[in-house]
Design a protein around this motif. Structure first.
Motif, PDB file in Angstrom:
ATOM      1  N   PRO A 112      -0.214   6.419  -8.064  1.00  8.43           N
ATOM      2  CA  PRO A 112      -1.665   6.310  -8.276  1.00  8.43           C
ATOM      3  C   PRO A 112      -2.057   5.683  -9.610  1.00  8.43           C
ATOM      4  O   PRO A 112      -3.215   5.303  -9.791  1.00  8.43           O
ATOM      5  CB  PRO A 112      -2.139   7.767  -8.187  1.00  8.43           C
ATOM      6  CG  PRO A 112      -0.920   8.604  -8.380  1.00  8.43           C
ATOM      7  CD  PRO A 112       0.247   7.798  -7.900  1.00  8.43           C
TER       8      PRO A 112
ATOM      9  N   ARG B 240      -3.271   8.207   2.778  1.00  2.00           N
ATOM     10  CA  ARG B 240      -2.827   8.620   1.444  1.00  2.00           C
ATOM     11  C   ARG B 240      -3.565   7.814   0.362  1.00  2.00           C
ATOM     12  O   ARG B 240      -4.010   8.339  -0.638  1.00  2.00           O
ATOM     13  CB  ARG B 240      -1.315   8.408   1.330  1.00  2.00           C
ATOM     14  CG  ARG B 240      -0.705   8.979   0.063  1.00  2.00           C
ATOM     15  CD  ARG B 240       0.807   9.065   0.181  1.00  2.00           C
ATOM     16  NE  ARG B 240       1.394   7.759   0.459  1.00  2.00           N
ATOM     17  CZ  ARG B 240       2.541   7.556   1.131  1.00  2.00           C
ATOM     18  NH1 ARG B 240       3.237   8.575   1.606  1.00  2.00           N
ATOM     19  NH2 ARG B 240       2.997   6.341   1.332  1.00  2.00           N
ATOM     20  N   GLN B 241      -3.745   6.513   0.616  1.00  2.00           N
ATOM     21  CA  GLN B 241      -4.425   5.658  -0.360  1.00  2.00           C
ATOM     22  C   GLN B 241      -5.917   6.001  -0.412  1.00  2.00           C
ATOM     23  O   GLN B 241      -6.510   6.056  -1.493  1.00  2.00           O
ATOM     24  CB  GLN B 241      -4.217   4.184  -0.007  1.00  2.00           C
ATOM     25  CG  GLN B 241      -4.840   3.213  -0.987  1.00  2.00           C
ATOM     26  CD  GLN B 241      -4.166   3.220  -2.366  1.00  2.00           C
ATOM     27  OE1 GLN B 241      -2.951   3.296  -2.482  1.00  2.00           O
ATOM     28  NE2 GLN B 241      -4.980   3.181  -3.417  1.00  2.00           N
TER      29      GLN B 241
ATOM     30  N   HIS C 203      -6.762   8.692  -2.725  1.00  2.75           N
ATOM     31  CA  HIS C 203      -6.888   8.302  -4.143  1.00  2.75           C
ATOM     32  C   HIS C 203      -8.264   7.691  -4.417  1.00  2.75           C
ATOM     33  O   HIS C 203      -8.890   7.979  -5.434  1.00  2.75           O
ATOM     34  CB  HIS C 203      -5.801   7.285  -4.519  1.00  2.75           C
ATOM     35  CG  HIS C 203      -4.413   7.870  -4.482  1.00  2.75           C
ATOM     36  ND1 HIS C 203      -4.075   9.000  -5.167  1.00  2.75           N
ATOM     37  CD2 HIS C 203      -3.286   7.460  -3.837  1.00  2.75           C
ATOM     38  CE1 HIS C 203      -2.789   9.275  -4.955  1.00  2.75           C
ATOM     39  NE2 HIS C 203      -2.298   8.355  -4.147  1.00  2.75           N
TER      40      HIS C 203
ATOM     41  N   TRP D  73       0.832  -1.216   0.000  1.00  2.89           N
ATOM     42  CA  TRP D  73       0.000   0.000   0.000  1.00  2.89           C
ATOM     43  C   TRP D  73       0.861   1.258   0.000  1.00  2.89           C
ATOM     44  O   TRP D  73       0.447   2.300  -0.510  1.00  2.89           O
ATOM     45  CB  TRP D  73      -0.986  -0.009   1.173  1.00  2.89           C
ATOM     46  CG  TRP D  73      -2.047  -1.056   0.984  1.00  2.89           C
ATOM     47  CD1 TRP D  73      -2.131  -2.257   1.623  1.00  2.89           C
ATOM     48  CD2 TRP D  73      -3.154  -1.020   0.064  1.00  2.89           C
ATOM     49  NE1 TRP D  73      -3.222  -2.967   1.162  1.00  2.89           N
ATOM     50  CE2 TRP D  73      -3.865  -2.226   0.212  1.00  2.89           C
ATOM     51  CE3 TRP D  73      -3.613  -0.083  -0.869  1.00  2.89           C
ATOM     52  CZ2 TRP D  73      -5.010  -2.519  -0.542  1.00  2.89           C
ATOM     53  CZ3 TRP D  73      -4.759  -0.375  -1.603  1.00  2.89           C
ATOM     54  CH2 TRP D  73      -5.440  -1.583  -1.445  1.00  2.89           C
TER      55      TRP D  73
ATOM     56  N   SER E 299       0.085   3.676  -2.980  1.00  3.20           N
ATOM     57  CA  SER E 299      -0.414   5.014  -2.653  1.00  3.20           C
ATOM     58  C   SER E 299       0.519   6.090  -3.199  1.00  3.20           C
ATOM     59  O   SER E 299       0.113   7.228  -3.392  1.00  3.20           O
ATOM     60  CB  SER E 299      -0.586   5.167  -1.136  1.00  3.20           C
ATOM     61  OG  SER E 299       0.675   5.047  -0.501  1.00  3.20           O
TER      62      SER E 299
END
Ligand code: NDP
Length: 500
Positions: free
Chosen positions: A169, A459-460, A463, A162, A166
């Motif tokens: 993207p 952060r992920q 997205h 991840w 992340s």
């Protein structure tokens, strides 16, 4: 009873005993002169070649490509002649697991095809997804590190995965497919295959077309839910091998319809201007509405290998193996794989990997490549060992020259991540999922993120929010729910312990 063949050494000499080693007296030590014993032990030490760094666990079979529709306006390749039948080999695989990994794991599946055409071998080294995690081969080794074991713990690391995803993207599209209901096909016959890269086709007039290759399962898609896959793995780590081998032995031959998408050469620029996506970006598809599928034929797998090691483990697929009428494109990942695949085979199997029976073309090979380990495919004109020569050695054939590519530009390392649109295509995919499918997607991602540091998760999630606010929100809710379940589970456990 038929007479059984006589056992021999590898040098062909008859063997008197294959049961008892030679000793000095009944209870004495062994002798170094027992050649057959030494040979058996030494050979055993060499029974494995290094496993593939990626796609180590695989399952394969032979079959036939039957061409039903005329695409000669796009390609002059003889393999596409209507009515032709071409022998082929398929190898399916998981990406990350080692050779002993369980088959029914959530992972992308390799979908590699080798067509033994009358103009040499054509290999398509694809996946069961039309896109990939990264668009540049510069990032390929980094990405694969995140899928393999952590150096210290020797465990797979959700944090590494991840963290990387992340920060890249462009991976969102592939991650969404992987975590969706198509993430664990029940066996290789129940999934599509894609050439994934953009390749090119060229016709007799020297016109070039960009193309994508698609193989649609005729068995229908069928995938496991997480708990179903866990139950399968608990019983068998070899469920794909069992299924593929079994269905072919029983005469239930799996089939896929073969299609292409075609983009005229000069349209790529306009496509990018209109959509914001490069036609050569492996993290993007070409929408069907713009580039509909054009039928080519059908592939069928109908023969199991006799020797898995010789025919599947040592099979070597190269995206660089194309035939006249099929060519490459500036797809960066394809360009990188044109080097890295044959190089992997040279390292893993040896310089003459293409001479092994499973890899050997069905047409004569005439090359000046020489020597190296086990050079059993060498040609027999000893005077013509260089080119040009005056001794009747093979010569080039300009009639198979492909039309020139039109490339020009400033040499640089171009940023493709930045502000580029990595969100619209995952959004289009997310829009295809009904509510129940979305809930399973959220829950699978939430489960896969367990134990990952908060800042990476955030952060992920940023997205996922950009794909669709409902996507991010759904995962947040699923994480809360799973958090509660975990708290509940640990409460139950501590209660049980206290009660004992
Ligand atoms: P379409 O509605 O014409 O096609 C949707 C495609 O999505 C079909 O090919 C379908 O495959 C496939 N699909 C459905 N569910 C999943 C899933 N869980 N994982 C992977 N593929 C799935 O749409 P567009 O061509 O406009 O593309 C929309 C989105 O569909 C894309 O952004 C991409 O994510 C996805 N897609 C597109 C493909 C393409 O080449 N255009 C190929 C595969 C996916 P099937 O027909 O086998 O059911």
């Amino acid at each position: 009873m038929t007479e059984r063949p006589r056992l021999t050494t590898t040098a062909g000499a008859p063997v008197a005993s294959n049961q008892n080693s030679k000793t000095v007296g009944r209870n004495g030590p062994l002798l170094l002169e027992d050649y057959q014993l030494i040979e058996k032990l030494a050979h055993q030490n060499r029974e494995r070649v290094p496993e593939r760094v990626v796609h180590a666990k695989g399952w394969g079979a032979y079959g036939t490509l039957t061409v039903t529709d005329d695409i000669s306006r796009y390609s002059r390749a003889k393999v596409f002649e209507v009515g032709s039948k071409t022998e082929m080999l398929a190898r399916f695989s998981t990406v990350a697991g080692e050779q002993g990994a369980a088959d029914a794991e959530r992972d992308v599946r390799g979908f590699s095809l080798k067509f033994y055409t009358t103009e040499g071998n054509w290999d398509l080294v694809g996946n069961n997804t039309p896109v990939f995690f990264v668009a540049d081969p510069y990032k390929f080794p980094d990405f694969i590190h995140t899928q393999k074991r952590h150096p210290r713990t020797n465990l797979r690391s959700a944090t590494a995965m991840w963290d990387f995803w992340s920060l890249c993207p462009e991976s969102l599209h592939q991650v969404t497919i992987l975590m969706s209901d198509r993430g664990i096909p029940v066996d290789p016959s129940r999934m599509n295959g894609y050439g994934s890269h953009t390749f090119s086709l060229w016709n007799d007039k020297g016109e070039r077309f960009w193309t994508k290759f698609h193989f649609k399962t005729r068995q229908g898609h069928k995938n496991y839910l997480n708990h179903e896959a866990e139950a399968v793995i608990a019983k068998s780590r070899e469920s794909y091998q069992e299924a593929l081998y079994g269905m072919i032995e029983e005469g239930r031959f799996p089939q896929w319809d073969f299609y292409i998408q075609v983009m005229p050469e000069m349209e790529a620029e306009a496509f990018e201007q209109r959509t914001g996506w490069s036609a050569f970006d492996l993290t993007k598809v070409w929408p069907h509405a713009d580039y509909p599928l054009i039928k080519v034929g059908t592939i069928e797998l109908n023969r199991n290998p006799e020797n898995y090691f010789a025919e599947i483990e040592q099979s070597a697929f190269n995206p660089s193996n194309v035939v006249p009428g099929i060519g490459f494109s500036p797809d960066k990942m394809l360009q990188g794989r044109l080097f890295s695949y044959p190089d992997a085979h040279r390292y893993r199997i040896g310089a003459h990997y293409d001479s092994l029976p499973v890899n050997k073309p069905k047409v004569p090979v005439a090359t000046y490549n020489r020597d190296g380990t086990v050079p059993f495919g060498m040609t027999s004109n000893p005077d013509a060992y260089y080119e040009p020569n005056s001794f009747n050695g093979p010569v080039e054939d300009p009639s198979v020259a492909e039309p020139p590519h039109r490339y020009s530009g400033v040499v640089d390392r171009y940023e493709y991540r930045g502000e580029a649109d990595h969100y619209s295509q995952p959004r289009a995919l997310f829009a295809l999922f009904d509510e129940a499918h979305r809930q399973r997607l959220f829950s699978t991602i939430a489960g896969a993120m367990q134990g990952v540091p908060e800042f990476i998760v955030e952060r992920q999630l940023g997205h996922f929010d950009k794909v669709d606010p409902a996507y991010g929100a759904g995962i947040r809710a699923a994480m809360k729910g799973q958090g509660k379940d975990d708290a509940q589970a640990s409460l139950t456990t501590s209660h049980a312990v206290a009660a004992e």
